[in-house]
Write an enzyme that holds these catalytic residues in place. Structure first.
Site, PDB file in Angstrom:
ATOM      1  N   LYS A  11      48.085  32.062  41.015  1.00 34.68           N
ATOM      2  CA  LYS A  11      48.914  32.782  40.289  1.00 34.68           C
ATOM      3  C   LYS A  11      49.410  31.914  39.048  1.00 34.68           C
ATOM      4  CE  LYS A  11      50.188  35.517  44.144  1.00 34.68           C
ATOM      5  NZ  LYS A  11      50.828  36.530  44.896  1.00 34.68           N
ATOM      6  N   HIS A  96      45.211  43.232  40.610  1.00 32.54           N
ATOM      7  CA  HIS A  96      46.123  42.590  41.442  1.00 32.54           C
ATOM      8  C   HIS A  96      47.537  43.399  41.430  1.00 32.54           C
ATOM      9  CE1 HIS A  96      48.799  39.675  43.489  1.00 32.54           C
ATOM     10  NE2 HIS A  96      47.829  39.115  43.942  1.00 32.54           N
TER      11      HIS A  96
HETATM   12  P1  13P Z   1      50.747  35.507  49.263  1.00 35.82           P
HETATM   13  O1  13P Z   1      49.635  34.570  50.109  1.00 35.82           O
HETATM   14  O2  13P Z   1      51.597  34.236  48.375  1.00 35.82           O
HETATM   15  O3  13P Z   1      51.398  36.318  49.943  1.00 35.82           O
HETATM   16  O4  13P Z   1      50.040  35.963  47.942  1.00 35.82           O
HETATM   17  C1  13P Z   1      48.952  37.172  48.427  1.00 35.82           C
HETATM   18  C2  13P Z   1      48.176  37.239  46.887  1.00 35.82           C
HETATM   19  O5  13P Z   1      48.853  38.040  46.276  1.00 35.82           O
HETATM   20  C3  13P Z   1      46.987  36.758  46.726  1.00 35.82           C
HETATM   21  O6  13P Z   1      46.555  37.349  45.766  1.00 35.82           O
END
Ligand code: 13P
Length: 249
Positions: A11, A96
Site C-alpha cells: 500500500k 483493490h
Molecule cells: P491487511 O492484510 O492489512 O488486512 O490488508 C489486506 C489487503 O488489502 C491486501 O491487499
C-alpha cells in the site's frame, strides 16, 4: 497443480530507501523456494528500486498496485501498464477495495484496467470483495460475482486463464477480522464455479487468493482451506520476519 501465491501489498508504505532495506533483509533471510510464487507490490515510486534490489532473483516477483486505463497521455498522477512493465512489473492489482471505496474506482474502470494490463503485457490480479453491510444483507455472492463478471468482461478466455483473482472482504481489510475458513471457502467456491462457467472449461490454472487481516498466525489455516490458492497480505507484509514467516508457510 497451481503453485501457492504469496503477495505483499505494501500500500502507501516503503518508499525507495525503506524498500531497498526491506528487500536486502528479506532476501538475506528467505532462501529460494521454487514451489511457490512470492510477489511484492511496492508503491510505484519504489518499483524500480525493488526490481534492482531483488538482483534478478527468479523466485521473487514484482507488481504495481494500480494502473490507469490508457497506455499514455494527459493523465496526471497515473501510471500505465506499458510504463509499469518497462519499470519491471509483471503483475498489476486491479480493483483493490481501497481503489474502489477510497478513490471511487468504478466497476467499468476495473474492466478497462484489466484489459489495459493484458494489452500492456502485465498479468492482472482482479480484487473483489463485499462490504460488511452487504455481507449482513446476505448479498456477498451477488456482489462478488458481479464484480468478477464486470471486471473480466473485456478479457478473452486466454487472458482470463492466465490471470489471478483475489477475494478480499472489505470488512476484513486492516481490521484484524479474518473471514472464517468456511466463509472464505464458500466465496472462493462461488468464484471458481463462475470462472469455470465463463471459460467453458476448468479454470484450474487461475489462482484465487484470499486477503484481509492475514498474518503469520492464521496463514497456515487459510492456505489449507479448500479453494484458497494464495494470500494477498497488507499490514503483515511490512515486517520482514512476519512476511518471511508467511512465505515459509
Ligand atoms: P491487511 O492484510 O492489512 O488486512 O490488508 C489486506 C489487503 O488489502 C491486501 O491487499
Amino acid at each position: 497443480m497451481r503453485r501457492p501465491v504469496l503477495a505483499a501489498n505494501w500500500k502507501m508504505n516503503n518508499g525507495p530507501t525503506a524498500a531497498r532495506a526491506f528487500i536486502a533483509a528479506f532476501t538475506a533471510r528467505w532462501t529460494p523456494h521454487d514451489d511457490r510464487t512470492v510477489i511484492f507490490f511496492p508503491p510505484a515510486v519504489a518499483l524500480t528500486t525493488v526490481v534492482h534490489a531483488l538482483g534478478g532473483r527468479r523466485d521473487l516477483d514484482v507488481g504495481v498496485q494500480n494502473i490507469w486505463t490508457e497506455d499514455k497521455g494527459a493523465f496526471t498522477g497515473e501510471n500505465s501498464a506499458p510504463m509499469s512493465k518497462d519499470a519491471g512489473a509483471r503483475y498489476a492489482l486491479v480493483g483493490h477495495s481501497e481503489r474502489r471505496h477510497v478513490f471511487g474506482e468504478t466497476e467499468a474502470q476495473t474492466a478497462q484496467k484489466c484489459a489495459a494490463a493484458v494489452r500492456g503485457g502485465i498479468i492482472p490480479i482482479l480484487c473483489v470483495g463485499e462490504l460488511l453491510a452487504q455481507r449482513e444483507a446476505g448479498t456477498t455472492n451477488d456482489i462478488v460475482l458481479r464484480q468478477l463478471e464486470v471486471g473480466l468482461s473485456e478479457l478473452s478466455p486466454d487472458a482470463i486463464a492466465s490471470m489471478a483473482i483475489a477475494y478480499e472482504p472489505v470488512w476484513a481489510i486492516g481490521t484484524g477480522k479474518t473471514a472464517t475458513p468456511s466463509d472464505a471457502s464458500t466465496v472462493h467456491g462461488a468464484i471458481r464455479s463462475a470462472l469455470d462457467k465463463r471459460l467453458g472449461k476448468s479454470s484450474g490454472d487461475v489462482p484465487i487468493l484470499y486477503g484481509g487481516s492475514v498474518n503469520a498466525g492464521n496463514a497456515k489455516s487459510l492456505l489449507s482451506t479448500p479453494g484458497i490458492d494464495g494470500l494477498l497480505v497488507g499490514g503483515a507484509s511490512l515486517d520482514v520476519e512476519g512476511w518471511a514467516a508467511i512465505c515459509d508457510t
